[in-house]
Scaffold this active site. Structure first.
Site, PDB file in Angstrom:
ATOM      1  N   GLU A  33       0.637  -1.125  -0.099  1.00  0.00           N
ATOM      2  CA  GLU A  33       0.200  -0.256   0.770  1.00  0.00           C
ATOM      3  C   GLU A  33       0.801   1.336  -0.100  1.00  0.00           C
ATOM      4  OE1 GLU A  33      -2.820   0.958  -0.230  1.00  0.00           O
ATOM      5  OE2 GLU A  33      -2.810   3.374   0.004  1.00  0.00           O
ATOM      6  N   ILE A  49     -22.786   2.341   0.915  1.00  0.00           N
ATOM      7  CA  ILE A  49     -23.965   1.712   0.722  1.00  0.00           C
ATOM      8  C   ILE A  49     -23.460   0.044   0.044  1.00  0.00           C
ATOM      9  CG2 ILE A  49     -25.807   0.846  -1.337  1.00  0.00           C
ATOM     10  CD1 ILE A  49     -26.149   4.248  -1.533  1.00  0.00           C
ATOM     11  N   HIS A  51     -25.357  -2.784  -1.847  1.00  0.00           N
ATOM     12  CA  HIS A  51     -26.257  -2.937  -3.377  1.00  0.00           C
ATOM     13  C   HIS A  51     -27.288  -4.061  -2.751  1.00  0.00           C
ATOM     14  CE1 HIS A  51     -25.270   1.432  -4.544  1.00  0.00           C
ATOM     15  NE2 HIS A  51     -23.613   0.785  -4.730  1.00  0.00           N
ATOM     16  N   CYS A 401     -14.596  10.615  24.023  1.00  0.00           N
ATOM     17  CA  CYS A 401     -15.273  11.269  22.992  1.00  0.00           C
ATOM     18  C   CYS A 401     -16.694  11.496  23.009  1.00  0.00           C
ATOM     19  CB  CYS A 401     -14.843  10.899  21.568  1.00  0.00           C
ATOM     20  SG  CYS A 401     -15.640  11.261  19.988  1.00  0.00           S
TER      21      CYS A 401
END
Length: 456
Positions: A33, A49, A51, A401
């Site tokens: 990478e 999404i 699909h 947080c």
């Protein structure tokens, strides 16, 4: 050392391929990478999404792999703790031309083996989506469309791959690629890697690497998508993924809930020349607001918590560009668009099949130990909501947080995980710390202190 297979590109597709190869214990596999984390390229900024593939080009490779991949990923997400919410989609027609296109889209869904779609009229549509803007004529209801955490998916694949022996080489941009004595030689920013087989899953740069190997089958045009993320207070405004009738440039601007409890508006679709142009623009954001005002007017009254942009790897082809070159012991995985997240596991199976058909002796396969990922979804219990977990380890009850309710225990776990974050952005993707409405204004110093080890 010479690897058996090197996979270039640790996006969601490259990580899925590395995971699939990890099922074969005799293979030595490298995942290479350019950036300092997995999922940092096109995988980082998609619309999240899962699909069904109802609108793919029937008979295409993409249609088959999205259909198969959707089923595989849904099962994998359940096993791995990746949050998924099956909310369904509504493809909304706003004018007569779009209205006329809906039956054709329903027919296309049938040809893609998605038989559950149905046309609904305006009364039914507004009952399902009471905050929809005025003037909608009808919609195609698409059950099964879901939202998913794309980042956790990529990390789960990579984690499983690394735990089963794959070597992850981060910060290793491939600068040159050649073949010497039937071995691929990859010159990277951190040294030279050698592999007998090469898989090109380099996303935006897949065409560049392809050309290093002498192929000119496709060109990648970076297609920028800008998106707005609205605060969690907007979540009650929308129940489904609201899609426009698609155009040649893509699925258009949508409104969708996220598994993190926010609402997403976007993306734009801007074909560019610069593969690094991931900045947002005033024009792009103005366009999104204009589109959003028509789709869901109340959304524009809510606060925006984040703006981001990503680049999709568009090509001049209408289908994925996945091809084997046995004489070079090489497989190209190019032209993977936004559906790549859904199709990732099916693409990995397809690529593994191409490698073995081309002559890779992968040996026997094994089942992988599951990788149980931390839940980041709002629809499922988070650690701060689990008294038994807090009783066993009080760190899960100490929030750092408060916008996203991220505990010290979750941050600690991320920092000591199989693939720890290299920076605060990576920590945010793993935990949601600093991803809420204050964007780290209140918790930023504490999160940084934990990241740097001061807060231990």
């Amino acid at each position: 050392m010479t690897y058996d297979v090197a996979v270039v590109g640790a996006g969601v597709v490259g990580c899925a391929i590395a995971r699939a190869l990890a099922r074969h214990p005799r293979l030595r596999v490298a995942l290479v990478e350019a950036q300092d984390d997995v999922g940092q390229g096109t995988s980082k900024a998609n619309t999240a999404i899962l699909h069904t593939g109802f609108d793919a080009v029937p008979g295409s490779l993409e249609a088959r792999l999205v259909r198969e991949g959707g089923r595989l990923l849904a099962a994998y997400a359940a096993e791995s703790g990746i949050p998924v919410e099956e909310v369904g989609a509504l493809l909304v027609a706003w004018d007569e031309e779009q209205f006329a296109a809906l039956p054709r889209l329903a027919e296309k869904a049938e040809r893609n083996d998605h038989h559950a779609t149905g046309l609904i009229g305006p009364a039914d549509l507004y009952e399902r989506e009471p905050h929809l803007g005025p003037g909608a004529l009808a919609a195609l209801h698409v059950p099964g469309e879901s939202v998913i955490c794309p980042w956790t998916t990529t990390l789960a694949y990579a984690t499983q791959a690394v735990r089963h022996g794959v070597d992850l080489h981060l910060n290793s941009r491939v600068e040159r690629a050649s073949r010497q004595d039937d071995t691929h030689v990859l010159t990277t920013g951190r040294g030279t890697l050698r592999a007998r087989w090469l898989v090109n899953a380099a996303g935006l740069y897949a065409d560049t690497l392809d050309r290093h190997l002498g192929h000119h089958d496709f060109s990648v045009t970076p297609r920028r998508g800008q998106l707005l993320v609205f605060d969690k207070l907007a979540r009650d405004l929308v129940r489904h993924i609201l899609l426009p009738v698609p155009t040649a440039l893509g699925k258009g601007v949508l409104v969708a809930p996220t598994v993190h409890g926010n609402v997403l508006l976007g993306p734009t679709a801007e074909d560019l020349d610069d593969k690094r142009a991931t900045g947002s623009t005033a024009d792009g954001l103005a366009l999104l607001r204009e589109k959003g005002r028509r789709i869901l007017p109340g959304l524009l009254d809510e606060e925006v918590t984040a703006v981001y942009a990503g680049l999709r790897a568009a090509t001049e082809q209408d289908d994925y560009r996945i091809s084997a070159h046995p004489e070079q012991a090489y497989v190209t995985v190019g032209g993977i668009r936004s559906t790549g997240l859904t199709a990732s596991l099916a693409i990995a199976e397809h690529v593994t099949g191409l490698l073995t058909e081309a002559g890779l002796d992968a040996g026997s396969a094994r089942d992988l130990e599951p990788a149980r990922m931390p839940n980041l979804g709002e629809a499922f219990p988070r650690p701060y909501q689990r008294p038994e977990l807090i009783a066993a380890d009080p760190e899960y009850g100490t929030l750092v947080c408060h916008c996203e309710r991220v505990s010290r225990g979750e941050i600690r776990d991320a920092l000591t995980s199989t693939i720890p974050p290299a920076g605060l952005d990576g920590l945010r993707r793993r935990t949601r710390a600093r991803a809420g409405r204050c964007q780290g204004f209140y918790c930023g110093a504490a999160v940084r202190a934990l990241f740097e080890g001061v807060g231990e």
